[in-house]
Design an enzyme around this catalytic site. Structure first.
Site, PDB file in Angstrom:
ATOM      1  N   ASN A 225     -13.621   8.251  -2.726  1.00 21.24           N
ATOM      2  CA  ASN A 225     -13.902   7.231  -3.733  1.00 21.24           C
ATOM      3  C   ASN A 225     -13.888   5.865  -3.062  1.00 21.24           C
ATOM      4  O   ASN A 225     -13.021   5.581  -2.242  1.00 21.24           O
ATOM      5  CB  ASN A 225     -12.840   7.281  -4.842  1.00 21.24           C
TER       6      ASN A 225
ATOM      7  N   HIS B 154      -6.574   2.593   0.490  1.00 17.25           N
ATOM      8  CA  HIS B 154      -6.311   3.010   1.883  1.00 17.25           C
ATOM      9  C   HIS B 154      -7.178   4.245   2.040  1.00 17.25           C
ATOM     10  O   HIS B 154      -6.920   5.271   1.381  1.00 17.25           O
ATOM     11  CB  HIS B 154      -4.815   3.315   2.050  1.00 17.25           C
TER      12      HIS B 154
ATOM     13  N   CYS C 213       0.500   3.437   3.144  1.00 27.87           N
ATOM     14  CA  CYS C 213       1.192   2.846   4.303  1.00 27.87           C
ATOM     15  C   CYS C 213       2.698   3.093   4.188  1.00 27.87           C
ATOM     16  O   CYS C 213       3.368   3.359   5.193  1.00 27.87           O
ATOM     17  CB  CYS C 213       0.907   1.346   4.406  1.00 27.87           C
TER      18      CYS C 213
ATOM     19  N   HIS D 282      -4.421   1.341   8.226  1.00 25.85           N
ATOM     20  CA  HIS D 282      -4.909   0.953   6.903  1.00 25.85           C
ATOM     21  C   HIS D 282      -6.359   0.487   7.005  1.00 25.85           C
ATOM     22  O   HIS D 282      -6.643  -0.588   7.530  1.00 25.85           O
ATOM     23  CB  HIS D 282      -4.038  -0.162   6.301  1.00 25.85           C
TER      24      HIS D 282
ATOM     25  N   CYS E  15       0.855  -1.201   0.000  1.00 29.37           N
ATOM     26  CA  CYS E  15       0.000   0.000   0.000  1.00 29.37           C
ATOM     27  C   CYS E  15       0.886   1.245   0.000  1.00 29.37           C
ATOM     28  O   CYS E  15       1.701   1.438   0.909  1.00 29.37           O
ATOM     29  CB  CYS E  15      -0.932  -0.002   1.206  1.00 29.37           C
TER      30      CYS E  15
ATOM     31  N   ASP F  68      -1.900  15.812  -2.662  1.00 26.18           N
ATOM     32  CA  ASP F  68      -2.027  14.841  -3.751  1.00 26.18           C
ATOM     33  C   ASP F  68      -0.918  15.102  -4.779  1.00 26.18           C
ATOM     34  O   ASP F  68      -0.586  16.242  -5.080  1.00 26.18           O
ATOM     35  CB  ASP F  68      -3.406  14.980  -4.414  1.00 26.18           C
TER      36      ASP F  68
ATOM     37  N   HIS G 120     -10.323  13.324  -0.117  1.00 24.70           N
ATOM     38  CA  HIS G 120      -9.736  14.416  -0.898  1.00 24.70           C
ATOM     39  C   HIS G 120     -10.357  15.716  -0.420  1.00 24.70           C
ATOM     40  O   HIS G 120     -11.588  15.842  -0.391  1.00 24.70           O
ATOM     41  CB  HIS G 120     -10.067  14.274  -2.383  1.00 24.70           C
TER      42      HIS G 120
ATOM     43  N   HIS H 164      -9.066   7.445   2.216  1.00 25.35           N
ATOM     44  CA  HIS H 164      -8.580   8.833   2.250  1.00 25.35           C
ATOM     45  C   HIS H 164      -9.680   9.739   1.750  1.00 25.35           C
ATOM     46  O   HIS H 164     -10.510   9.349   0.932  1.00 25.35           O
ATOM     47  CB  HIS H 164      -7.305   8.988   1.414  1.00 25.35           C
TER      48      HIS H 164
HETATM   49  P1  5GP Z   1      -8.389   7.720  -5.242  1.00 25.18           P
HETATM   50  O1  5GP Z   1      -8.733   7.574  -6.690  1.00 25.18           O
HETATM   51  O2  5GP Z   1      -7.895   6.420  -4.651  1.00 25.18           O
HETATM   52  O3  5GP Z   1      -9.488   8.363  -4.466  1.00 25.18           O
HETATM   53  O4  5GP Z   1      -7.205   8.759  -5.181  1.00 25.18           O
HETATM   54  C1  5GP Z   1      -5.879   8.409  -5.022  1.00 25.18           C
HETATM   55  C2  5GP Z   1      -5.100   9.682  -5.144  1.00 25.18           C
HETATM   56  O5  5GP Z   1      -3.779   9.450  -4.690  1.00 25.18           O
HETATM   57  C3  5GP Z   1      -4.972  10.219  -6.583  1.00 25.18           C
HETATM   58  O6  5GP Z   1      -5.542  11.521  -6.644  1.00 25.18           O
HETATM   59  C4  5GP Z   1      -3.479  10.227  -6.850  1.00 25.18           C
HETATM   60  O7  5GP Z   1      -3.061  11.377  -7.563  1.00 25.18           O
HETATM   61  C5  5GP Z   1      -2.901  10.192  -5.468  1.00 25.18           C
HETATM   62  N1  5GP Z   1      -1.619   9.501  -5.375  1.00 25.18           N
HETATM   63  C6  5GP Z   1      -1.286   8.327  -5.909  1.00 25.18           C
HETATM   64  N2  5GP Z   1      -0.020   7.991  -5.593  1.00 25.18           N
HETATM   65  C7  5GP Z   1       0.444   8.978  -4.816  1.00 25.18           C
HETATM   66  C8  5GP Z   1       1.695   9.207  -4.165  1.00 25.18           C
HETATM   67  O8  5GP Z   1       2.639   8.426  -4.243  1.00 25.18           O
HETATM   68  N3  5GP Z   1       1.805  10.338  -3.443  1.00 25.18           N
HETATM   69  C9  5GP Z   1       0.779  11.233  -3.348  1.00 25.18           C
HETATM   70  N4  5GP Z   1       0.993  12.332  -2.633  1.00 25.18           N
HETATM   71  N5  5GP Z   1      -0.401  11.054  -3.933  1.00 25.18           N
HETATM   72  C10 5GP Z   1      -0.571   9.937  -4.673  1.00 25.18           C
HETATM   73 ZN    ZN Z   2      -2.406   1.448   3.591  1.00 22.87          ZN
END
Ligand code: 5GP
Ligand code: ZN
Length: 109
Positions: free
Chosen positions: A85, A94, A7, A46, A4, A30, A98, A96
């Site tokens: 999402n 994991h 994590c 997690h 992850c 992000d 936004h 989160h």
């Molecule tokens: P999800 O689609 O899971 O809601 O959003 C995941 C978010 O994590 C995406 O907006 C993507 O840009 C962000 N993200 C993915 N990998 C990384 C990373 O390594 N570091 C950071 N800061 N954000 C990430």
């Molecule tokens: Zn995680």
């Protein structure tokens, strides 16, 4: 959770500057921001999906952190949006939230 990415950020395997951190919660920008403010707010633990949240205390602490970030980023009157999402819409499994801000009245659903 092995593999992850969030994590790994929590465990400092991947280095990332935190916007906010306490014993339960971490916040960092992000990597692909969609607006001038785009923070990811999450539990350090997690949790795979929004449906798996069981801890009311954690939910309250997440809410307080979101409120704090909105104020610190000075977007309380600049237009902000909270997005979670889940159910396969997410890229990272994991939990989160936004926080997307300075969007005025754009980005209407
Ligand atoms: P999800 O689609 O899971 O809601 O959003 C995941 C978010 O994590 C995406 O907006 C993507 O840009 C962000 N993200 C993915 N990998 C990384 C990373 O390594 N570091 C950071 N800061 N954000 C990430
Ligand atoms: Zn995680």
């Amino acid at each position: 959770m092995a593999g992850c990415i969030f994590c790994k950020i929590r465990d400092r395997i991947i280095r990332k500057e935190f916007t906010y951190e306490d014993s339960d919660i971490m916040v960092f920008p992000d990597i692909h921001p969609v607006a001038p403010v785009h923070l990811l707010i999450m539990p350090k633990k997690h949790i795979g999906d929004f449906l798996m949240i069981k801890d009311k205390g954690l939910m309250m602490r997440l809410t307080e952190t979101i409120q704090k970030m909105i104020k610190e980023q000075k977007i309380e009157d600049k237009g902000y949006r909270l997005v979670v999402n889940g159910g396969g819409a997410q890229l990272v499994d994991h939990l989160h939230i936004h926080l997307i801000g300075k969007i005025g009245q754009k980005l209407k659903m």
